[in-house]
Design an enzyme around this catalytic site. Structure first.
Site, PDB file in Angstrom:
ATOM      1  CB  THR A  34      -0.940  -0.001   1.221  1.00  0.00           C
ATOM      2  OG1 THR A  34      -1.705  -1.207   1.225  1.00  0.00           O
ATOM      3  CG2 THR A  34      -1.876   1.191   1.184  1.00  0.00           C
ATOM      4  CG  ASP A 225      -4.221  -2.846  -4.637  1.00  0.00           C
ATOM      5  OD1 ASP A 225      -3.217  -3.586  -4.635  1.00  0.00           O
ATOM      6  OD2 ASP A 225      -4.804  -2.472  -3.597  1.00  0.00           O
ATOM      7  CD  GLN A 259      -0.550 -12.248  -0.153  1.00  0.00           C
ATOM      8  OE1 GLN A 259      -1.400 -11.950   0.672  1.00  0.00           O
ATOM      9  NE2 GLN A 259       0.505 -11.478  -0.382  1.00  0.00           N
ATOM     10  NE  ARG A 614      -2.528 -13.023   5.750  1.00  0.00           N
ATOM     11  CZ  ARG A 614      -2.053 -12.080   4.954  1.00  0.00           C
ATOM     12  NH1 ARG A 614      -2.490 -10.839   5.053  1.00  0.00           N
ATOM     13  NH2 ARG A 614      -1.139 -12.357   4.037  1.00  0.00           N
TER      14      ARG A 614
END
Length: 750
Positions: A34, A225, A259, A614
């Site tokens: 980001t 994105d 991912q 995570r």
């Protein structure tokens, strides 16, 4: 300008500064993706690129808002001129401007999922098709998938493979429904979410010189994105804007093939894997430094993902300390897994002072939440289920429980109102009101008013069938087990047929929840591990009472910290200090549906990769050697993914060595076939047991238990039918078990 680049590492800075030509940023988990997106946009604006020439596409409105807010802090108000939003919001904006070219009004209606299902149901009815065979949700998903792959009604009806699939699913009229659906949307001046993409592609395809050329000149710079989550149609639209003669091809895609976990929504990993072949001069930047996780977690992720076939090679690394090794919990059953996982949460909170808000329990399917919810309640640990309702608040679960409540208590008027016409059996609101009026006049429960109804014809038949099904289930419940009663009402009520008809992803999820509930009832009736449980009532009434204690839990107080429970799909983009990934067993994770397809197995492995990344500091993995599935106790083998993590990543000293060592046998993991399921020793039970007469069991005997294996009777207490044996089982973590012999189903070994 230098202020914008401050704080970026070498690769991040290079990706930000490369603003011309095709760019691909492969962003590993926790690598500052980001930050790169935001700073790159700010850098482009500060470099003199007009912000209105920049199109930035995201997958959520939240991501678009956050990006705009961050850019504003760096580049000021000019950031608001960037075309930034989701694929659907940006494309809807263009379609509002150009709708007349397609014959739509500029203020066309956008149908949501419920609108679409309602219209499809209406079309099914108008075609005199059986709604039980043509489930509206299944048909809607079929149409949605067709649109995402640029299959129009005309193409659909000529596609032999699609038509054959519909025939095998007993829905041969799907092509005609699709055609009528599109016509009805057009005549109503409406588009559904998929049309926002399909109609934009059509707009560009049919108007190459006038419309497409205008937007090619308008959008000189594109950024996308989460590119690994794009579907075929989304990428087809992007290529319309980018691939033409003399195009500057100023496009930057950001994503991570490792991912890519949303193929069930239509996403295709091929878009990111094939991007380089579409743009041979692409500049590739790999963000491999992980700022989130400790080294053991990072290296475990690297271990796992190397086993995937086709991928963009990268090696994530971190400068963070080694950290705690991975904890592995080997549990004898799913109920033990729920207890041990939640007990370990208490241990972590006390030892490491981890807050509830920094703990996440992740599972493969939402139906798995039940056992963890029950154990968190037992320990008074507040929690919240994300990506769905708490297990006992899910509609399908409440529907079946309402049937069971009415069986146990025919005076339960609320349960009656919930299920009298669900599944639909032709008992309308006015008929229900008449029954309620009869009940009020006679001062009797609504259910008992059915025999007093003056209804005739099909209505009378439906009412009688409903009444008799409840009465018959009451009889079964009085003489049989709670599970037998629940299974009977599930079938005769029509719930089973209703759910099995819906083969969409959502429908399968609902069926999984019901089967999980049934497994919980089965476990309740057959639980034989602890003396205090064995002495409890096993009736359907007792089960309903135990569930009532759970479902009456008060809502979380505002501001109260809670442990997060969610599916791994819902966890993408999140992070926690402590993550517990549960249910790591063959057939569950990886899913049994992935065994016949190497691409699906690769996606399951990517899902595991997302799960473990995570975690910031503590990672716990758990599996159960036996689990109730479809009402049967089944033996499970540990997930192949556990074998793919190097042994020295695990905390061997805090779990029985056997729990680890049986995963790493003499055969190197790299030589194993990754796509053939392992063969469990037994399919229906952990061990094949022929139950002996419990009266013959005495101290010192060797016995076999269906879950715990070989054991030796240490002592026996009590007399007659209430004898309780203490048995030593050498192959389980807590070897001494107290078991009531009349429930134990033990086989005496010679």
């Amino acid at each position: 300008m230098n202020d914008i680049l401050t704080g970026l590492n070498e690769v991040q800075r290079a990706a930000v500064e490369q603003i011309h030509g095709p760019v691909m940023v492969i962003a590993g988990p926790g690598s500052g993706k980001t930050r790169v997106l935001t700073y790159r946009l700010a850098y482009m604006i500060e470099s003199g690129i007009p912000p209105q020439q920049i199109l930035t596409l995201t997958f959520t409105n939240k991501a678009a808002r956050e990006m705009t807010e961050r850019i504003e802090k760096v580049a000021g108000d000019k950031a608001r001129k960037v075309w930034s939003g989701t694929f659907h919001s940006i494309f809807a904006r263009i379609l509002r401007i150009e709708a007349s070219k397609l014959g739509f009004p500029s203020d066309f209606t956008i149908y949501d999922t419920e609108d679409s299902k309602s219209l499809i149901s209406e079309i099914i009815k108008s075609m005199n098709l059986n709604p039980k065979e043509y489930n509206s949700n299944t048909v809607r998903n079929r149409i949605s998938n067709a649109k995402s792959n640029l299959v129009t009604p005309l193409i659909y009806e000529k596609d032999i493979q699609l038509i054959e699939q519909d025939r095998s699913n007993r829905m041969p009229a799907t092509a005609e429904i699709y055609k009528r659906y599109m016509n009805r949307c057009y005549s109503s001046g409406a588009m559904d979410f998929d049309d926002l993409l399909l109609q934009l592609f059509r707009l560009f395809q049919e108007n190459p010189d006038q419309i497409l050329d205008k937007y090619r000149r308008f959008f000189q710079y594109l950024m996308v994105d989460e590119f690994q989550d794009t579907n075929y149609l989304q990428y087809a639209i992007l290529k319309k804007l980018l691939l033409y003669k003399d195009s500057p091809r100023n496009v930057c895609i950001v994503g991570d093939d490792a991912q890519s976990i949303y193929s069930f929504r239509g996403a295709t990993i091929k878009n990111i894997l094939d991007f380089e072949s579409d743009f041979p001069d692409v500049k590739i930047f790999k963000l491999e430094q992980n700022y989130r996780s400790t080294n053991h977690i990072v290296q475990a992720a690297n271990d796992v993902i190397t086993y995937n076939n086709r991928q963009i090679k990268k090696e994530i690394w971190t400068e963070r300390q080694e950290g705690q090794k991975i904890k592995l919990l080997r549990c004898a059953s799913d109920s033990e897994e729920g207890r041990r996982v939640c007990d370990y949460i208490v241990e972590m909170k006390n030892r490491y002072h981890i807050k509830n808000a920094e703990i996440g329990i992740l599972y493969r399917t939402n139906a798995q939440s039940r056992i963890f919810e029950e154990n968190l309640r037992r320990l008074n640990i507040p929690y919240k289920v994300f990506g769905g309702l708490s297990f006992y608040q899910r509609k399908e679960v409440k529907d079946l429980l309402a049937y069971l409540r009415l069986v146990v208590n025919p005076k339960d008027n609320e349960a009656f109102k919930r299920i009298i016409n669900y599944p639909k059996r032709g008992i309308g609101d006015s008929s229900i009101e008449k029954i309620i009026q009869i009940a009020n006049d006679k001062n009797i429960p609504y259910f008992e008013a059915i025999p007093h109804s003056s209804a005739s014809g099909k209505l009378a038949q439906s009412l009688q069938q409903f009444y008799l099904s409840i009465k018959e289930t009451q009889r079964i419940a009085s003489s049989g087990s709670a599970y037998d009663a629940a299974m009977h009402i599930f079938k005769v009520s029509g719930l089973s047929a209703e759910m099995k008809q819906d083969i969409s992803q959502e429908g399968l999820s609902r069926l999984e929840n019901i089967l999980s509930l049934m497994d919980g009832i089965k476990e309740f009736t057959e639980q034989d591990e602890l003396e205090e449980i064995n002495t409890q009532d096993k009736t359907l009434s007792a089960y309903i009472q135990s569930i009532a204690l759970i479902t009456e839990l008060d809502e979380l107080q505002e501001g109260q910290e809670f442990v997060s429970l969610m599916s791994i799909h819902s966890a993408k983009g999140l992070e926690f200090d402590a993550v517990l990934v549960v249910g790591l067993e063959e057939n569950l994770f990886p899913s049994f549906m992935s065994f016949s397809d190497s691409e699906q197995m690769d996606e399951e492995r990517r899902l595991f990769y997302v799960a473990i990344t995570r975690a910031r500091q503590h990672l716990t993995l758990s599996y159960a050697t036996s689990r109730y599935q479809f009402g049967n106790l089944r033996m499970n083998e540990p997930s192949r993914f556990l074998e793919e993590i190097q042994q020295d990543r695990f905390e061997l000293d805090t779990a029985p060595r056997a729990a680890i060592m049986n995963l790493w046998d003499d055969e190197p993991v790299s030589t194993k076939n990754k796509y053939i399921p392992k063969k469990p020793k037994y399919t229906d039970h952990a061990y094949p047991v022929k139950a002996s007469d419990p009266k013959l069991i005495s101290t010192g005997m060797n016995v076999m238990h269906q879950k715990f294996g070989n054991g030796k009777v240490i002592s026996i207490e009590g007399s007659s039918d209430n004898r309780i044996a203490t048995i030593f089982f050498k192959d389980i973590d807590e070897p001494n078990r107290k078991i009531m012999l009349k429930f134990a189903k033990l086989e005496i070994l010679k």
